[in-house]
Scaffold this motif. Structure first.
Motif, PDB file in Angstrom:
ATOM      1  N   ILE A 210      -5.337   7.838 104.850  1.00  0.00           N
ATOM      2  CA  ILE A 210      -6.215   8.633 104.091  1.00  0.00           C
ATOM      3  C   ILE A 210      -7.875   8.141 104.081  1.00  0.00           C
ATOM      4  CG2 ILE A 210      -6.500   9.118 101.418  1.00  0.00           C
ATOM      5  CD1 ILE A 210      -3.666   8.615 101.263  1.00  0.00           C
ATOM      6  N   PHE A 211      -8.039   6.812 103.724  1.00  0.00           N
ATOM      7  CA  PHE A 211      -9.428   7.053 103.694  1.00  0.00           C
ATOM      8  C   PHE A 211     -10.437   7.150 105.196  1.00  0.00           C
ATOM      9  CE2 PHE A 211     -13.079   3.796 105.412  1.00  0.00           C
ATOM     10  CZ  PHE A 211     -14.416   4.057 103.808  1.00  0.00           C
ATOM     11  N   ASN A 212      -9.743   6.952 106.684  1.00  0.00           N
ATOM     12  CA  ASN A 212     -10.377   7.353 107.608  1.00  0.00           C
ATOM     13  C   ASN A 212     -10.110   9.031 107.539  1.00  0.00           C
ATOM     14  OD1 ASN A 212     -10.658   5.158 108.223  1.00  0.00           O
ATOM     15  ND2 ASN A 212      -8.706   4.597 109.287  1.00  0.00           N
ATOM     16  N   TYR A 213      -9.266   9.695 107.216  1.00  0.00           N
ATOM     17  CA  TYR A 213      -9.161  11.202 106.637  1.00  0.00           C
ATOM     18  C   TYR A 213     -10.382  11.413 105.941  1.00  0.00           C
ATOM     19  CZ  TYR A 213      -8.108  16.369 106.154  1.00  0.00           C
ATOM     20  OH  TYR A 213      -8.341  17.065 105.935  1.00  0.00           O
ATOM     21  N   ILE A 214     -10.516  10.760 105.048  1.00  0.00           N
ATOM     22  CA  ILE A 214     -11.202  11.679 103.845  1.00  0.00           C
ATOM     23  C   ILE A 214     -12.936  11.471 104.552  1.00  0.00           C
ATOM     24  CG2 ILE A 214     -12.801  11.510 101.588  1.00  0.00           C
ATOM     25  CD1 ILE A 214     -10.628  10.810 100.882  1.00  0.00           C
ATOM     26  N   ARG A 215     -13.166  10.676 105.175  1.00  0.00           N
ATOM     27  CA  ARG A 215     -14.646   9.431 105.945  1.00  0.00           C
ATOM     28  C   ARG A 215     -14.585  10.659 106.802  1.00  0.00           C
ATOM     29  NH1 ARG A 215     -15.196   4.078 108.068  1.00  0.00           N
ATOM     30  NH2 ARG A 215     -13.374   4.772 109.534  1.00  0.00           N
ATOM     31  N   GLY A 216     -13.768  10.681 107.517  1.00  0.00           N
ATOM     32  CA  GLY A 216     -14.266  11.446 108.673  1.00  0.00           C
ATOM     33  C   GLY A 216     -14.023  12.718 108.558  1.00  0.00           C
ATOM     34  N   LYS A 217     -13.260  13.733 107.723  1.00  0.00           N
ATOM     35  CA  LYS A 217     -13.935  15.079 107.543  1.00  0.00           C
ATOM     36  C   LYS A 217     -15.216  15.266 106.623  1.00  0.00           C
ATOM     37  CE  LYS A 217     -11.482  17.439 107.867  1.00  0.00           C
ATOM     38  NZ  LYS A 217     -10.824  18.379 108.922  1.00  0.00           N
ATOM     39  N   VAL A 218     -15.826  14.390 105.809  1.00  0.00           N
ATOM     40  CA  VAL A 218     -16.672  13.685 105.363  1.00  0.00           C
ATOM     41  C   VAL A 218     -17.961  14.161 106.992  1.00  0.00           C
ATOM     42  CG1 VAL A 218     -19.247  13.418 104.487  1.00  0.00           C
ATOM     43  CG2 VAL A 218     -16.797  14.076 102.946  1.00  0.00           C
ATOM     44  N   ILE A 219     -18.379  13.620 107.516  1.00  0.00           N
ATOM     45  CA  ILE A 219     -18.685  13.141 108.844  1.00  0.00           C
ATOM     46  C   ILE A 219     -18.791  14.553 109.864  1.00  0.00           C
ATOM     47  CG2 ILE A 219     -18.992  12.564 110.841  1.00  0.00           C
ATOM     48  CD1 ILE A 219     -18.049   9.554 109.942  1.00  0.00           C
ATOM     49  N   GLU A 220     -17.302  15.386 109.629  1.00  0.00           N
ATOM     50  CA  GLU A 220     -16.557  16.147 110.725  1.00  0.00           C
ATOM     51  C   GLU A 220     -18.141  17.586 110.158  1.00  0.00           C
ATOM     52  OE1 GLU A 220     -13.316  19.616 112.548  1.00  0.00           O
ATOM     53  OE2 GLU A 220     -13.322  17.721 110.381  1.00  0.00           O
ATOM     54  N   ILE A 221     -18.122  17.319 108.704  1.00  0.00           N
ATOM     55  CA  ILE A 221     -18.423  18.211 107.390  1.00  0.00           C
ATOM     56  C   ILE A 221     -20.330  18.188 108.199  1.00  0.00           C
ATOM     57  CG2 ILE A 221     -18.977  19.864 105.695  1.00  0.00           C
ATOM     58  CD1 ILE A 221     -16.407  18.645 104.598  1.00  0.00           C
ATOM     59  N   VAL A 222     -20.649  17.210 108.012  1.00  0.00           N
ATOM     60  CA  VAL A 222     -22.390  17.693 108.094  1.00  0.00           C
ATOM     61  C   VAL A 222     -22.913  17.557 109.400  1.00  0.00           C
ATOM     62  CG1 VAL A 222     -23.901  15.619 108.135  1.00  0.00           C
ATOM     63  CG2 VAL A 222     -21.955  15.821 106.915  1.00  0.00           C
ATOM     64  N   ILE A 223     -21.805  17.166 110.591  1.00  0.00           N
ATOM     65  CA  ILE A 223     -21.787  16.607 112.234  1.00  0.00           C
ATOM     66  C   ILE A 223     -21.926  18.764 112.255  1.00  0.00           C
ATOM     67  CG2 ILE A 223     -21.686  16.972 114.527  1.00  0.00           C
ATOM     68  CD1 ILE A 223     -21.174  13.885 112.980  1.00  0.00           C
ATOM     69  N   VAL A 224     -21.485  19.279 112.187  1.00  0.00           N
ATOM     70  CA  VAL A 224     -21.332  20.509 112.546  1.00  0.00           C
ATOM     71  C   VAL A 224     -21.980  21.722 112.046  1.00  0.00           C
ATOM     72  CG1 VAL A 224     -18.984  22.769 112.641  1.00  0.00           C
ATOM     73  CG2 VAL A 224     -18.347  20.227 113.553  1.00  0.00           C
ATOM     74  N   GLY A 225     -21.799  21.518 110.144  1.00  0.00           N
ATOM     75  CA  GLY A 225     -22.958  22.634 109.897  1.00  0.00           C
ATOM     76  C   GLY A 225     -24.279  22.396 110.070  1.00  0.00           C
ATOM     77  N   VAL A 226     -24.557  21.045 111.118  1.00  0.00           N
ATOM     78  CA  VAL A 226     -26.083  20.891 110.777  1.00  0.00           C
ATOM     79  C   VAL A 226     -26.494  21.107 113.051  1.00  0.00           C
ATOM     80  CG1 VAL A 226     -27.903  18.580 112.099  1.00  0.00           C
ATOM     81  CG2 VAL A 226     -26.282  18.290 110.038  1.00  0.00           C
ATOM     82  N   ALA A 227     -25.109  20.683 113.349  1.00  0.00           N
ATOM     83  CA  ALA A 227     -25.653  21.373 114.926  1.00  0.00           C
ATOM     84  C   ALA A 227     -25.584  22.543 114.565  1.00  0.00           C
ATOM     85  CB  ALA A 227     -24.384  20.873 116.057  1.00  0.00           C
ATOM     86  N   SER A 228     -24.881  23.653 114.164  1.00  0.00           N
ATOM     87  CA  SER A 228     -24.794  25.454 113.900  1.00  0.00           C
ATOM     88  C   SER A 228     -25.950  25.752 112.921  1.00  0.00           C
ATOM     89  CB  SER A 228     -23.677  25.609 113.078  1.00  0.00           C
ATOM     90  OG  SER A 228     -22.108  25.374 113.052  1.00  0.00           O
ATOM     91  N   ALA A 241     -28.902  29.023 107.322  1.00  0.00           N
ATOM     92  CA  ALA A 241     -28.998  27.969 106.892  1.00  0.00           C
ATOM     93  C   ALA A 241     -27.810  28.788 105.507  1.00  0.00           C
ATOM     94  CB  ALA A 241     -29.358  27.774 105.733  1.00  0.00           C
ATOM     95  N   LEU A 242     -27.354  29.189 105.570  1.00  0.00           N
ATOM     96  CA  LEU A 242     -26.374  29.586 104.699  1.00  0.00           C
ATOM     97  C   LEU A 242     -25.035  30.009 105.729  1.00  0.00           C
ATOM     98  CD1 LEU A 242     -24.765  31.478 102.332  1.00  0.00           C
ATOM     99  CD2 LEU A 242     -25.638  33.333 103.456  1.00  0.00           C
ATOM    100  N   LEU A 243     -24.634  30.918 106.643  1.00  0.00           N
ATOM    101  CA  LEU A 243     -23.672  30.317 108.011  1.00  0.00           C
ATOM    102  C   LEU A 243     -23.633  29.090 108.094  1.00  0.00           C
ATOM    103  CD1 LEU A 243     -24.954  33.776 110.251  1.00  0.00           C
ATOM    104  CD2 LEU A 243     -23.301  33.281 108.054  1.00  0.00           C
ATOM    105  N   GLY A 244     -24.991  28.288 109.286  1.00  0.00           N
ATOM    106  CA  GLY A 244     -24.450  26.555 108.719  1.00  0.00           C
ATOM    107  C   GLY A 244     -23.934  25.922 108.301  1.00  0.00           C
ATOM    108  N   VAL A 245     -24.713  26.141 106.973  1.00  0.00           N
ATOM    109  CA  VAL A 245     -22.701  25.521 105.567  1.00  0.00           C
ATOM    110  C   VAL A 245     -22.202  26.205 105.418  1.00  0.00           C
ATOM    111  CG1 VAL A 245     -23.253  24.997 103.294  1.00  0.00           C
ATOM    112  CG2 VAL A 245     -25.418  24.407 103.884  1.00  0.00           C
ATOM    113  N   LEU A 246     -21.766  27.373 106.239  1.00  0.00           N
ATOM    114  CA  LEU A 246     -20.062  27.738 105.907  1.00  0.00           C
ATOM    115  C   LEU A 246     -19.362  27.524 107.220  1.00  0.00           C
ATOM    116  CD1 LEU A 246     -21.129  31.867 104.764  1.00  0.00           C
ATOM    117  CD2 LEU A 246     -19.796  29.859 103.959  1.00  0.00           C
ATOM    118  N   THR A 247     -20.641  27.497 108.447  1.00  0.00           N
ATOM    119  CA  THR A 247     -19.706  26.748 109.314  1.00  0.00           C
ATOM    120  C   THR A 247     -19.192  25.650 109.532  1.00  0.00           C
ATOM    121  OG1 THR A 247     -20.985  28.593 110.711  1.00  0.00           O
ATOM    122  CG2 THR A 247     -19.949  26.234 112.204  1.00  0.00           C
TER     123      THR A 247
END
Length: 360
Positions: A210-228, A241-247
């Motif tokens: 569960i810890f790895n999932y929460i940490r991984g999900k936060v990292i995934e949101i940041v990486i995908v959002g910033v890259a988008s 910016a709006l569409l990047g955050v949505l992504t």
């Protein structure tokens, strides 16, 4: 039929450990389902404390006491949230308002494009259907309808008081959860039966996951959002910016989120460029980001959960999202993994061994 059910129940629930585990799971599920609204600040604080436990534990290992470590981590976390609130959210708010204000122009442009399709392909597109669609869209965007939406938003403004309560209670609860972790865990054991070895086995399996999932999900949101956002900005896409955050936040809903966020990206790209090379590059780049997320980032971050079949993940999103809303969607994968861990740890039926023992 009744004999079969009775034998099945005896085989599966004859172990007291299994009965204890089942009652613990049912009790926690009922508490969250029926009392989730009242306990929402407590549950949010538990999730945040679970996420912030790792840096506090690392500080404890190097000699910093938990009170000091919890204070430092919480202050840094609040500072990060405030930076996002005052740096990112105003830009998103302005872009959201601009997008809403431009919707009528988008509607007119879309109607013109559909009108050209009616002239070119009358056998496929009906003019009456186009007029019905146009009148319905205009009704949705007329002044009275927008006023009704405004009244609803004003009604939701009462939730500002709730947000203020969250802003005070949640950090305070997170601090005490981090500071007095061991004491709270020892105190909570009084409310659980003593024969809970099977439940402890399941929890030890799920705790790190569960810890790895929460940490991984936060990292995934940041990486995908910033890259988008970087890709959209380089393309010159409006509302990047709006569409990047949505992504970025679309990864919260596996498979479904990426599908839903594709629509606004495609619409903004179409109304900005039309069907040309730039629109094609936009959708190609967006598809590459989603492919890299699903085939590279997710397996690296969630190696413990990739063995779940996509059908199981989607079913978990639908079921737990329907039960517990946003948090059910957020924890759909760990909850599905919990169900799998319970099934794997559940004592197997042993009628054959009993018969052998009786024969001897």
């Amino acid at each position: 039929m009744l004999d079969f059910v009775a034998r099945w129940y005896k085989d599966r629930f004859s172990d007291p450990q299994a009965v204890t585990l089942m009652f613990i799971l049912l009790g926690l599920a009922a508490l969250i389902y029926f009392g989730g609204g009242l306990l929402a600040p407590l549950l949010v604080a538990l999730v945040l404390a679970f996420l912030l436990e790792w840096p506090v534990a690392q500080m404890s290992r190097i000699g910093i006491n938990r009170t000091t470590g919890a204070s430092l981590v919480l202050v840094l976390f609040i500072a990060l949230v405030l930076m996002m609130a005052f740096g990112l959210f105003p830009s998103l708010w302005r872009q959201g308002l601009a997008l809403i204000g431009e919707l009528p122009n988008m509607l007119d442009k879309g109607m013109l494009y559909l009108g050209s399709l009616v002239e070119k392909y009358p056998q496929f597109v009906n003019a009456e259907q186009l007029q019905t669609l146009q009148s319905e869209l205009k009704r949705m965007l007329d002044t009275q309808h927008l006023l009704d939406i405004g009244k609803q938003l004003l009604g939701y403004s009462a939730s500002l008081l709730v947000l203020m309560v969250y802003a005070i209670l949640v950090p305070l609860l997170v601090f005490f959860f981090l500071k007095d972790k061991e004491q709270l865990i020892r105190g909570s054991k009084r409310f659980f039966p003593s024969n809970r070895e099977l439940a402890r086995k399941v929890w030890s399996e799920m705790n790190q996951q569960i810890f790895n999932y929460i940490r991984g999900k936060v990292i995934e949101i940041v990486i995908v959002g910033v890259a988008s956002y970087i890709f959209f900005a380089l393309m010159g896409l409006r509302y990047s910016a709006l569409l990047g955050v949505l992504t970025g936040f679309s990864v919260l809903i596996p498979y479904v989120g990426a599908t839903l966020v594709t629509l606004p990206i495609a619409l903004v790209g179409f109304f900005q460029w039309g069907f040309n090379a730039d629109f094609g590059y936009l959708m190609l780049g967006y598809g590459i980001i989603q492919a890299l997320d699903g085939n590279v980032l997710v397996p690296v971050l969630f190696s413990d959960a990739v063995d779940l079949h996509p059908v199981i993940i989607i079913a978990a999103v639908l079921v737990f999202g329907g039960l517990w809303g946003f948090w059910g969607v957020f924890f759909a994968i760990p909850l599905a993994s919990l169900v799998k861990a319970v099934i794997n740890a559940w004592p197997a039926s042993v009628p054959a061994k009993l018969d052998l023992g009786e024969g001897i």
